[in-house]
Design a protein around this motif. Structure first.
Motif, PDB file in Angstrom:
ATOM      1  N   PHE A 124       0.990  -1.138  -0.183  1.00 16.31           N
ATOM      2  CA  PHE A 124       0.032  -0.009   0.033  1.00 16.31           C
ATOM      3  C   PHE A 124       0.987   1.338  -0.187  1.00 16.31           C
ATOM      4  O   PHE A 124       1.901   1.331   0.669  1.00 16.31           O
ATOM      5  CB  PHE A 124      -1.008  -0.011   1.139  1.00 16.31           C
ATOM      6  N   GLY A 125       0.912   2.178  -0.932  1.00 16.42           N
ATOM      7  CA  GLY A 125       1.626   3.524  -0.941  1.00 16.42           C
ATOM      8  C   GLY A 125       2.817   3.329  -1.486  1.00 16.42           C
ATOM      9  O   GLY A 125       2.709   2.355  -2.343  1.00 16.42           O
ATOM     10  N   ASP A 126       3.600   4.043  -1.176  1.00 13.14           N
ATOM     11  CA  ASP A 126       5.129   4.078  -1.982  1.00 13.14           C
ATOM     12  C   ASP A 126       5.682   2.917  -1.267  1.00 13.14           C
ATOM     13  O   ASP A 126       5.876   2.691  -0.078  1.00 13.14           O
ATOM     14  CB  ASP A 126       5.551   5.385  -1.270  1.00 13.14           C
ATOM     15  N   THR A 127       6.650   2.237  -2.182  1.00 13.56           N
ATOM     16  CA  THR A 127       7.391   1.163  -1.733  1.00 13.56           C
ATOM     17  C   THR A 127       8.890   1.368  -2.149  1.00 13.56           C
ATOM     18  O   THR A 127       8.971   1.213  -3.503  1.00 13.56           O
ATOM     19  CB  THR A 127       6.731  -0.396  -2.273  1.00 13.56           C
ATOM     20  N   PHE A 128       9.606   1.785  -1.206  1.00 15.28           N
ATOM     21  CA  PHE A 128      10.960   1.918  -1.867  1.00 15.28           C
ATOM     22  C   PHE A 128      11.834   0.636  -2.094  1.00 15.28           C
ATOM     23  O   PHE A 128      12.573   0.429  -3.250  1.00 15.28           O
ATOM     24  CB  PHE A 128      11.738   2.705  -0.732  1.00 15.28           C
ATOM     25  N   TYR A 129      11.667  -0.436  -1.337  1.00 13.76           N
ATOM     26  CA  TYR A 129      12.297  -1.666  -1.128  1.00 13.76           C
ATOM     27  C   TYR A 129      11.692  -2.804  -0.821  1.00 13.76           C
ATOM     28  O   TYR A 129      11.219  -2.766   0.398  1.00 13.76           O
ATOM     29  CB  TYR A 129      13.728  -1.311  -0.586  1.00 13.76           C
ATOM     30  N   ALA A 130      11.207  -3.800  -1.466  1.00 11.21           N
ATOM     31  CA  ALA A 130      10.502  -4.947  -1.140  1.00 11.21           C
ATOM     32  C   ALA A 130      11.532  -5.964  -1.048  1.00 11.21           C
ATOM     33  O   ALA A 130      12.130  -6.465  -2.379  1.00 11.21           O
ATOM     34  CB  ALA A 130       9.320  -5.098  -2.022  1.00 11.21           C
ATOM     35  N   SER A 131      11.578  -6.873  -0.012  1.00  5.73           N
ATOM     36  CA  SER A 131      12.535  -7.935   0.006  1.00  5.73           C
ATOM     37  C   SER A 131      11.853  -9.115   0.450  1.00  5.73           C
ATOM     38  O   SER A 131      10.622  -9.072   1.404  1.00  5.73           O
ATOM     39  CB  SER A 131      13.684  -7.593   0.957  1.00  5.73           C
ATOM     40  N   PRO A 132      12.025 -10.348   0.056  1.00  6.28           N
ATOM     41  CA  PRO A 132      11.377 -11.651   0.413  1.00  6.28           C
ATOM     42  C   PRO A 132      11.610 -11.854   2.076  1.00  6.28           C
ATOM     43  O   PRO A 132      12.507 -11.580   2.573  1.00  6.28           O
ATOM     44  CB  PRO A 132      11.984 -12.682  -0.312  1.00  6.28           C
ATOM     45  N   LYS A 133      10.533 -12.389   2.519  1.00  6.22           N
ATOM     46  CA  LYS A 133      10.799 -12.819   3.972  1.00  6.22           C
ATOM     47  C   LYS A 133      10.968 -14.100   4.087  1.00  6.22           C
ATOM     48  O   LYS A 133      11.212 -14.788   5.019  1.00  6.22           O
ATOM     49  CB  LYS A 133       9.573 -12.425   4.786  1.00  6.22           C
ATOM     50  N   SER A 134      10.575 -14.825   3.067  1.00  4.72           N
ATOM     51  CA  SER A 134      10.902 -16.492   2.908  1.00  4.72           C
ATOM     52  C   SER A 134      11.006 -16.848   1.452  1.00  4.72           C
ATOM     53  O   SER A 134      10.505 -16.369   0.606  1.00  4.72           O
ATOM     54  CB  SER A 134       9.663 -17.445   3.444  1.00  4.72           C
ATOM     55  N   THR A 135      11.616 -17.980   1.271  1.00  8.33           N
ATOM     56  CA  THR A 135      11.886 -18.544  -0.084  1.00  8.33           C
ATOM     57  C   THR A 135      11.818 -20.211   0.222  1.00  8.33           C
ATOM     58  O   THR A 135      11.787 -20.582   1.210  1.00  8.33           O
ATOM     59  CB  THR A 135      13.280 -18.334  -0.411  1.00  8.33           C
ATOM     60  N   ASP A 136      11.491 -20.825  -1.082  1.00 10.73           N
ATOM     61  CA  ASP A 136      11.151 -22.108  -1.284  1.00 10.73           C
ATOM     62  C   ASP A 136      11.585 -22.529  -2.565  1.00 10.73           C
ATOM     63  O   ASP A 136      11.468 -21.638  -3.559  1.00 10.73           O
ATOM     64  CB  ASP A 136       9.551 -22.340  -0.780  1.00 10.73           C
ATOM     65  N   LYS A 137      11.989 -23.792  -2.614  1.00 11.13           N
ATOM     66  CA  LYS A 137      12.141 -24.289  -3.980  1.00 11.13           C
ATOM     67  C   LYS A 137      11.567 -25.740  -4.094  1.00 11.13           C
ATOM     68  O   LYS A 137      11.776 -26.527  -3.158  1.00 11.13           O
ATOM     69  CB  LYS A 137      13.782 -24.417  -4.230  1.00 11.13           C
ATOM     70  N   THR A 138      11.054 -26.032  -5.278  1.00  7.01           N
ATOM     71  CA  THR A 138      10.437 -27.381  -5.422  1.00  7.01           C
ATOM     72  C   THR A 138      10.823 -28.072  -6.907  1.00  7.01           C
ATOM     73  O   THR A 138      10.998 -27.209  -7.837  1.00  7.01           O
ATOM     74  CB  THR A 138       9.008 -27.135  -5.344  1.00  7.01           C
ATOM     75  N   ALA A 139      11.261 -29.013  -6.653  1.00  8.78           N
ATOM     76  CA  ALA A 139      11.768 -29.711  -8.004  1.00  8.78           C
ATOM     77  C   ALA A 139      10.799 -31.035  -7.961  1.00  8.78           C
ATOM     78  O   ALA A 139      10.409 -31.593  -7.116  1.00  8.78           O
ATOM     79  CB  ALA A 139      13.108 -30.216  -7.869  1.00  8.78           C
TER      80      ALA A 139
END
Length: 72
Positions: free
Chosen positions: A20-35
């Motif tokens: 919402f509003g201005d976003t200067f920097y958005a970074s992930p809080k979790s990651t996942d990988k699926t094969a």
């Protein structure tokens, strides 16, 4: 210029990112990988998947795809 956001009501969240509003920097809080192989995530009644010969290589030579260290 700052953004003005009015009243917001969120009843439920099942995942994802909402900004919402201005976003200067958005970074992930979790990651996942699926094969997974071809046709492995099909859902429903009476699924018929003909994929022939299929091979999935889960080997990943780089250790980190997206770093989340330092994100709070």
């Amino acid at each position: 210029m700052p953004a003005i956001v009015g009243p917001v009501k969120i009843n439920s969240v099942g995942g994802g990112v909402v900004n919402f509003g201005d976003t200067f920097y958005a970074s992930p809080k979790s990651t996942d990988k699926t094969a997974s192989g071809s046709g492995s995530f099909n859902t429903g009644d009476f699924i018929n998947t003909n994929s022939g010969v299929s091979s999935t290589n889960p080997v990943d030579p780089d250790l980190f795809d997206q770093l989340i260290s330092g994100n709070t």
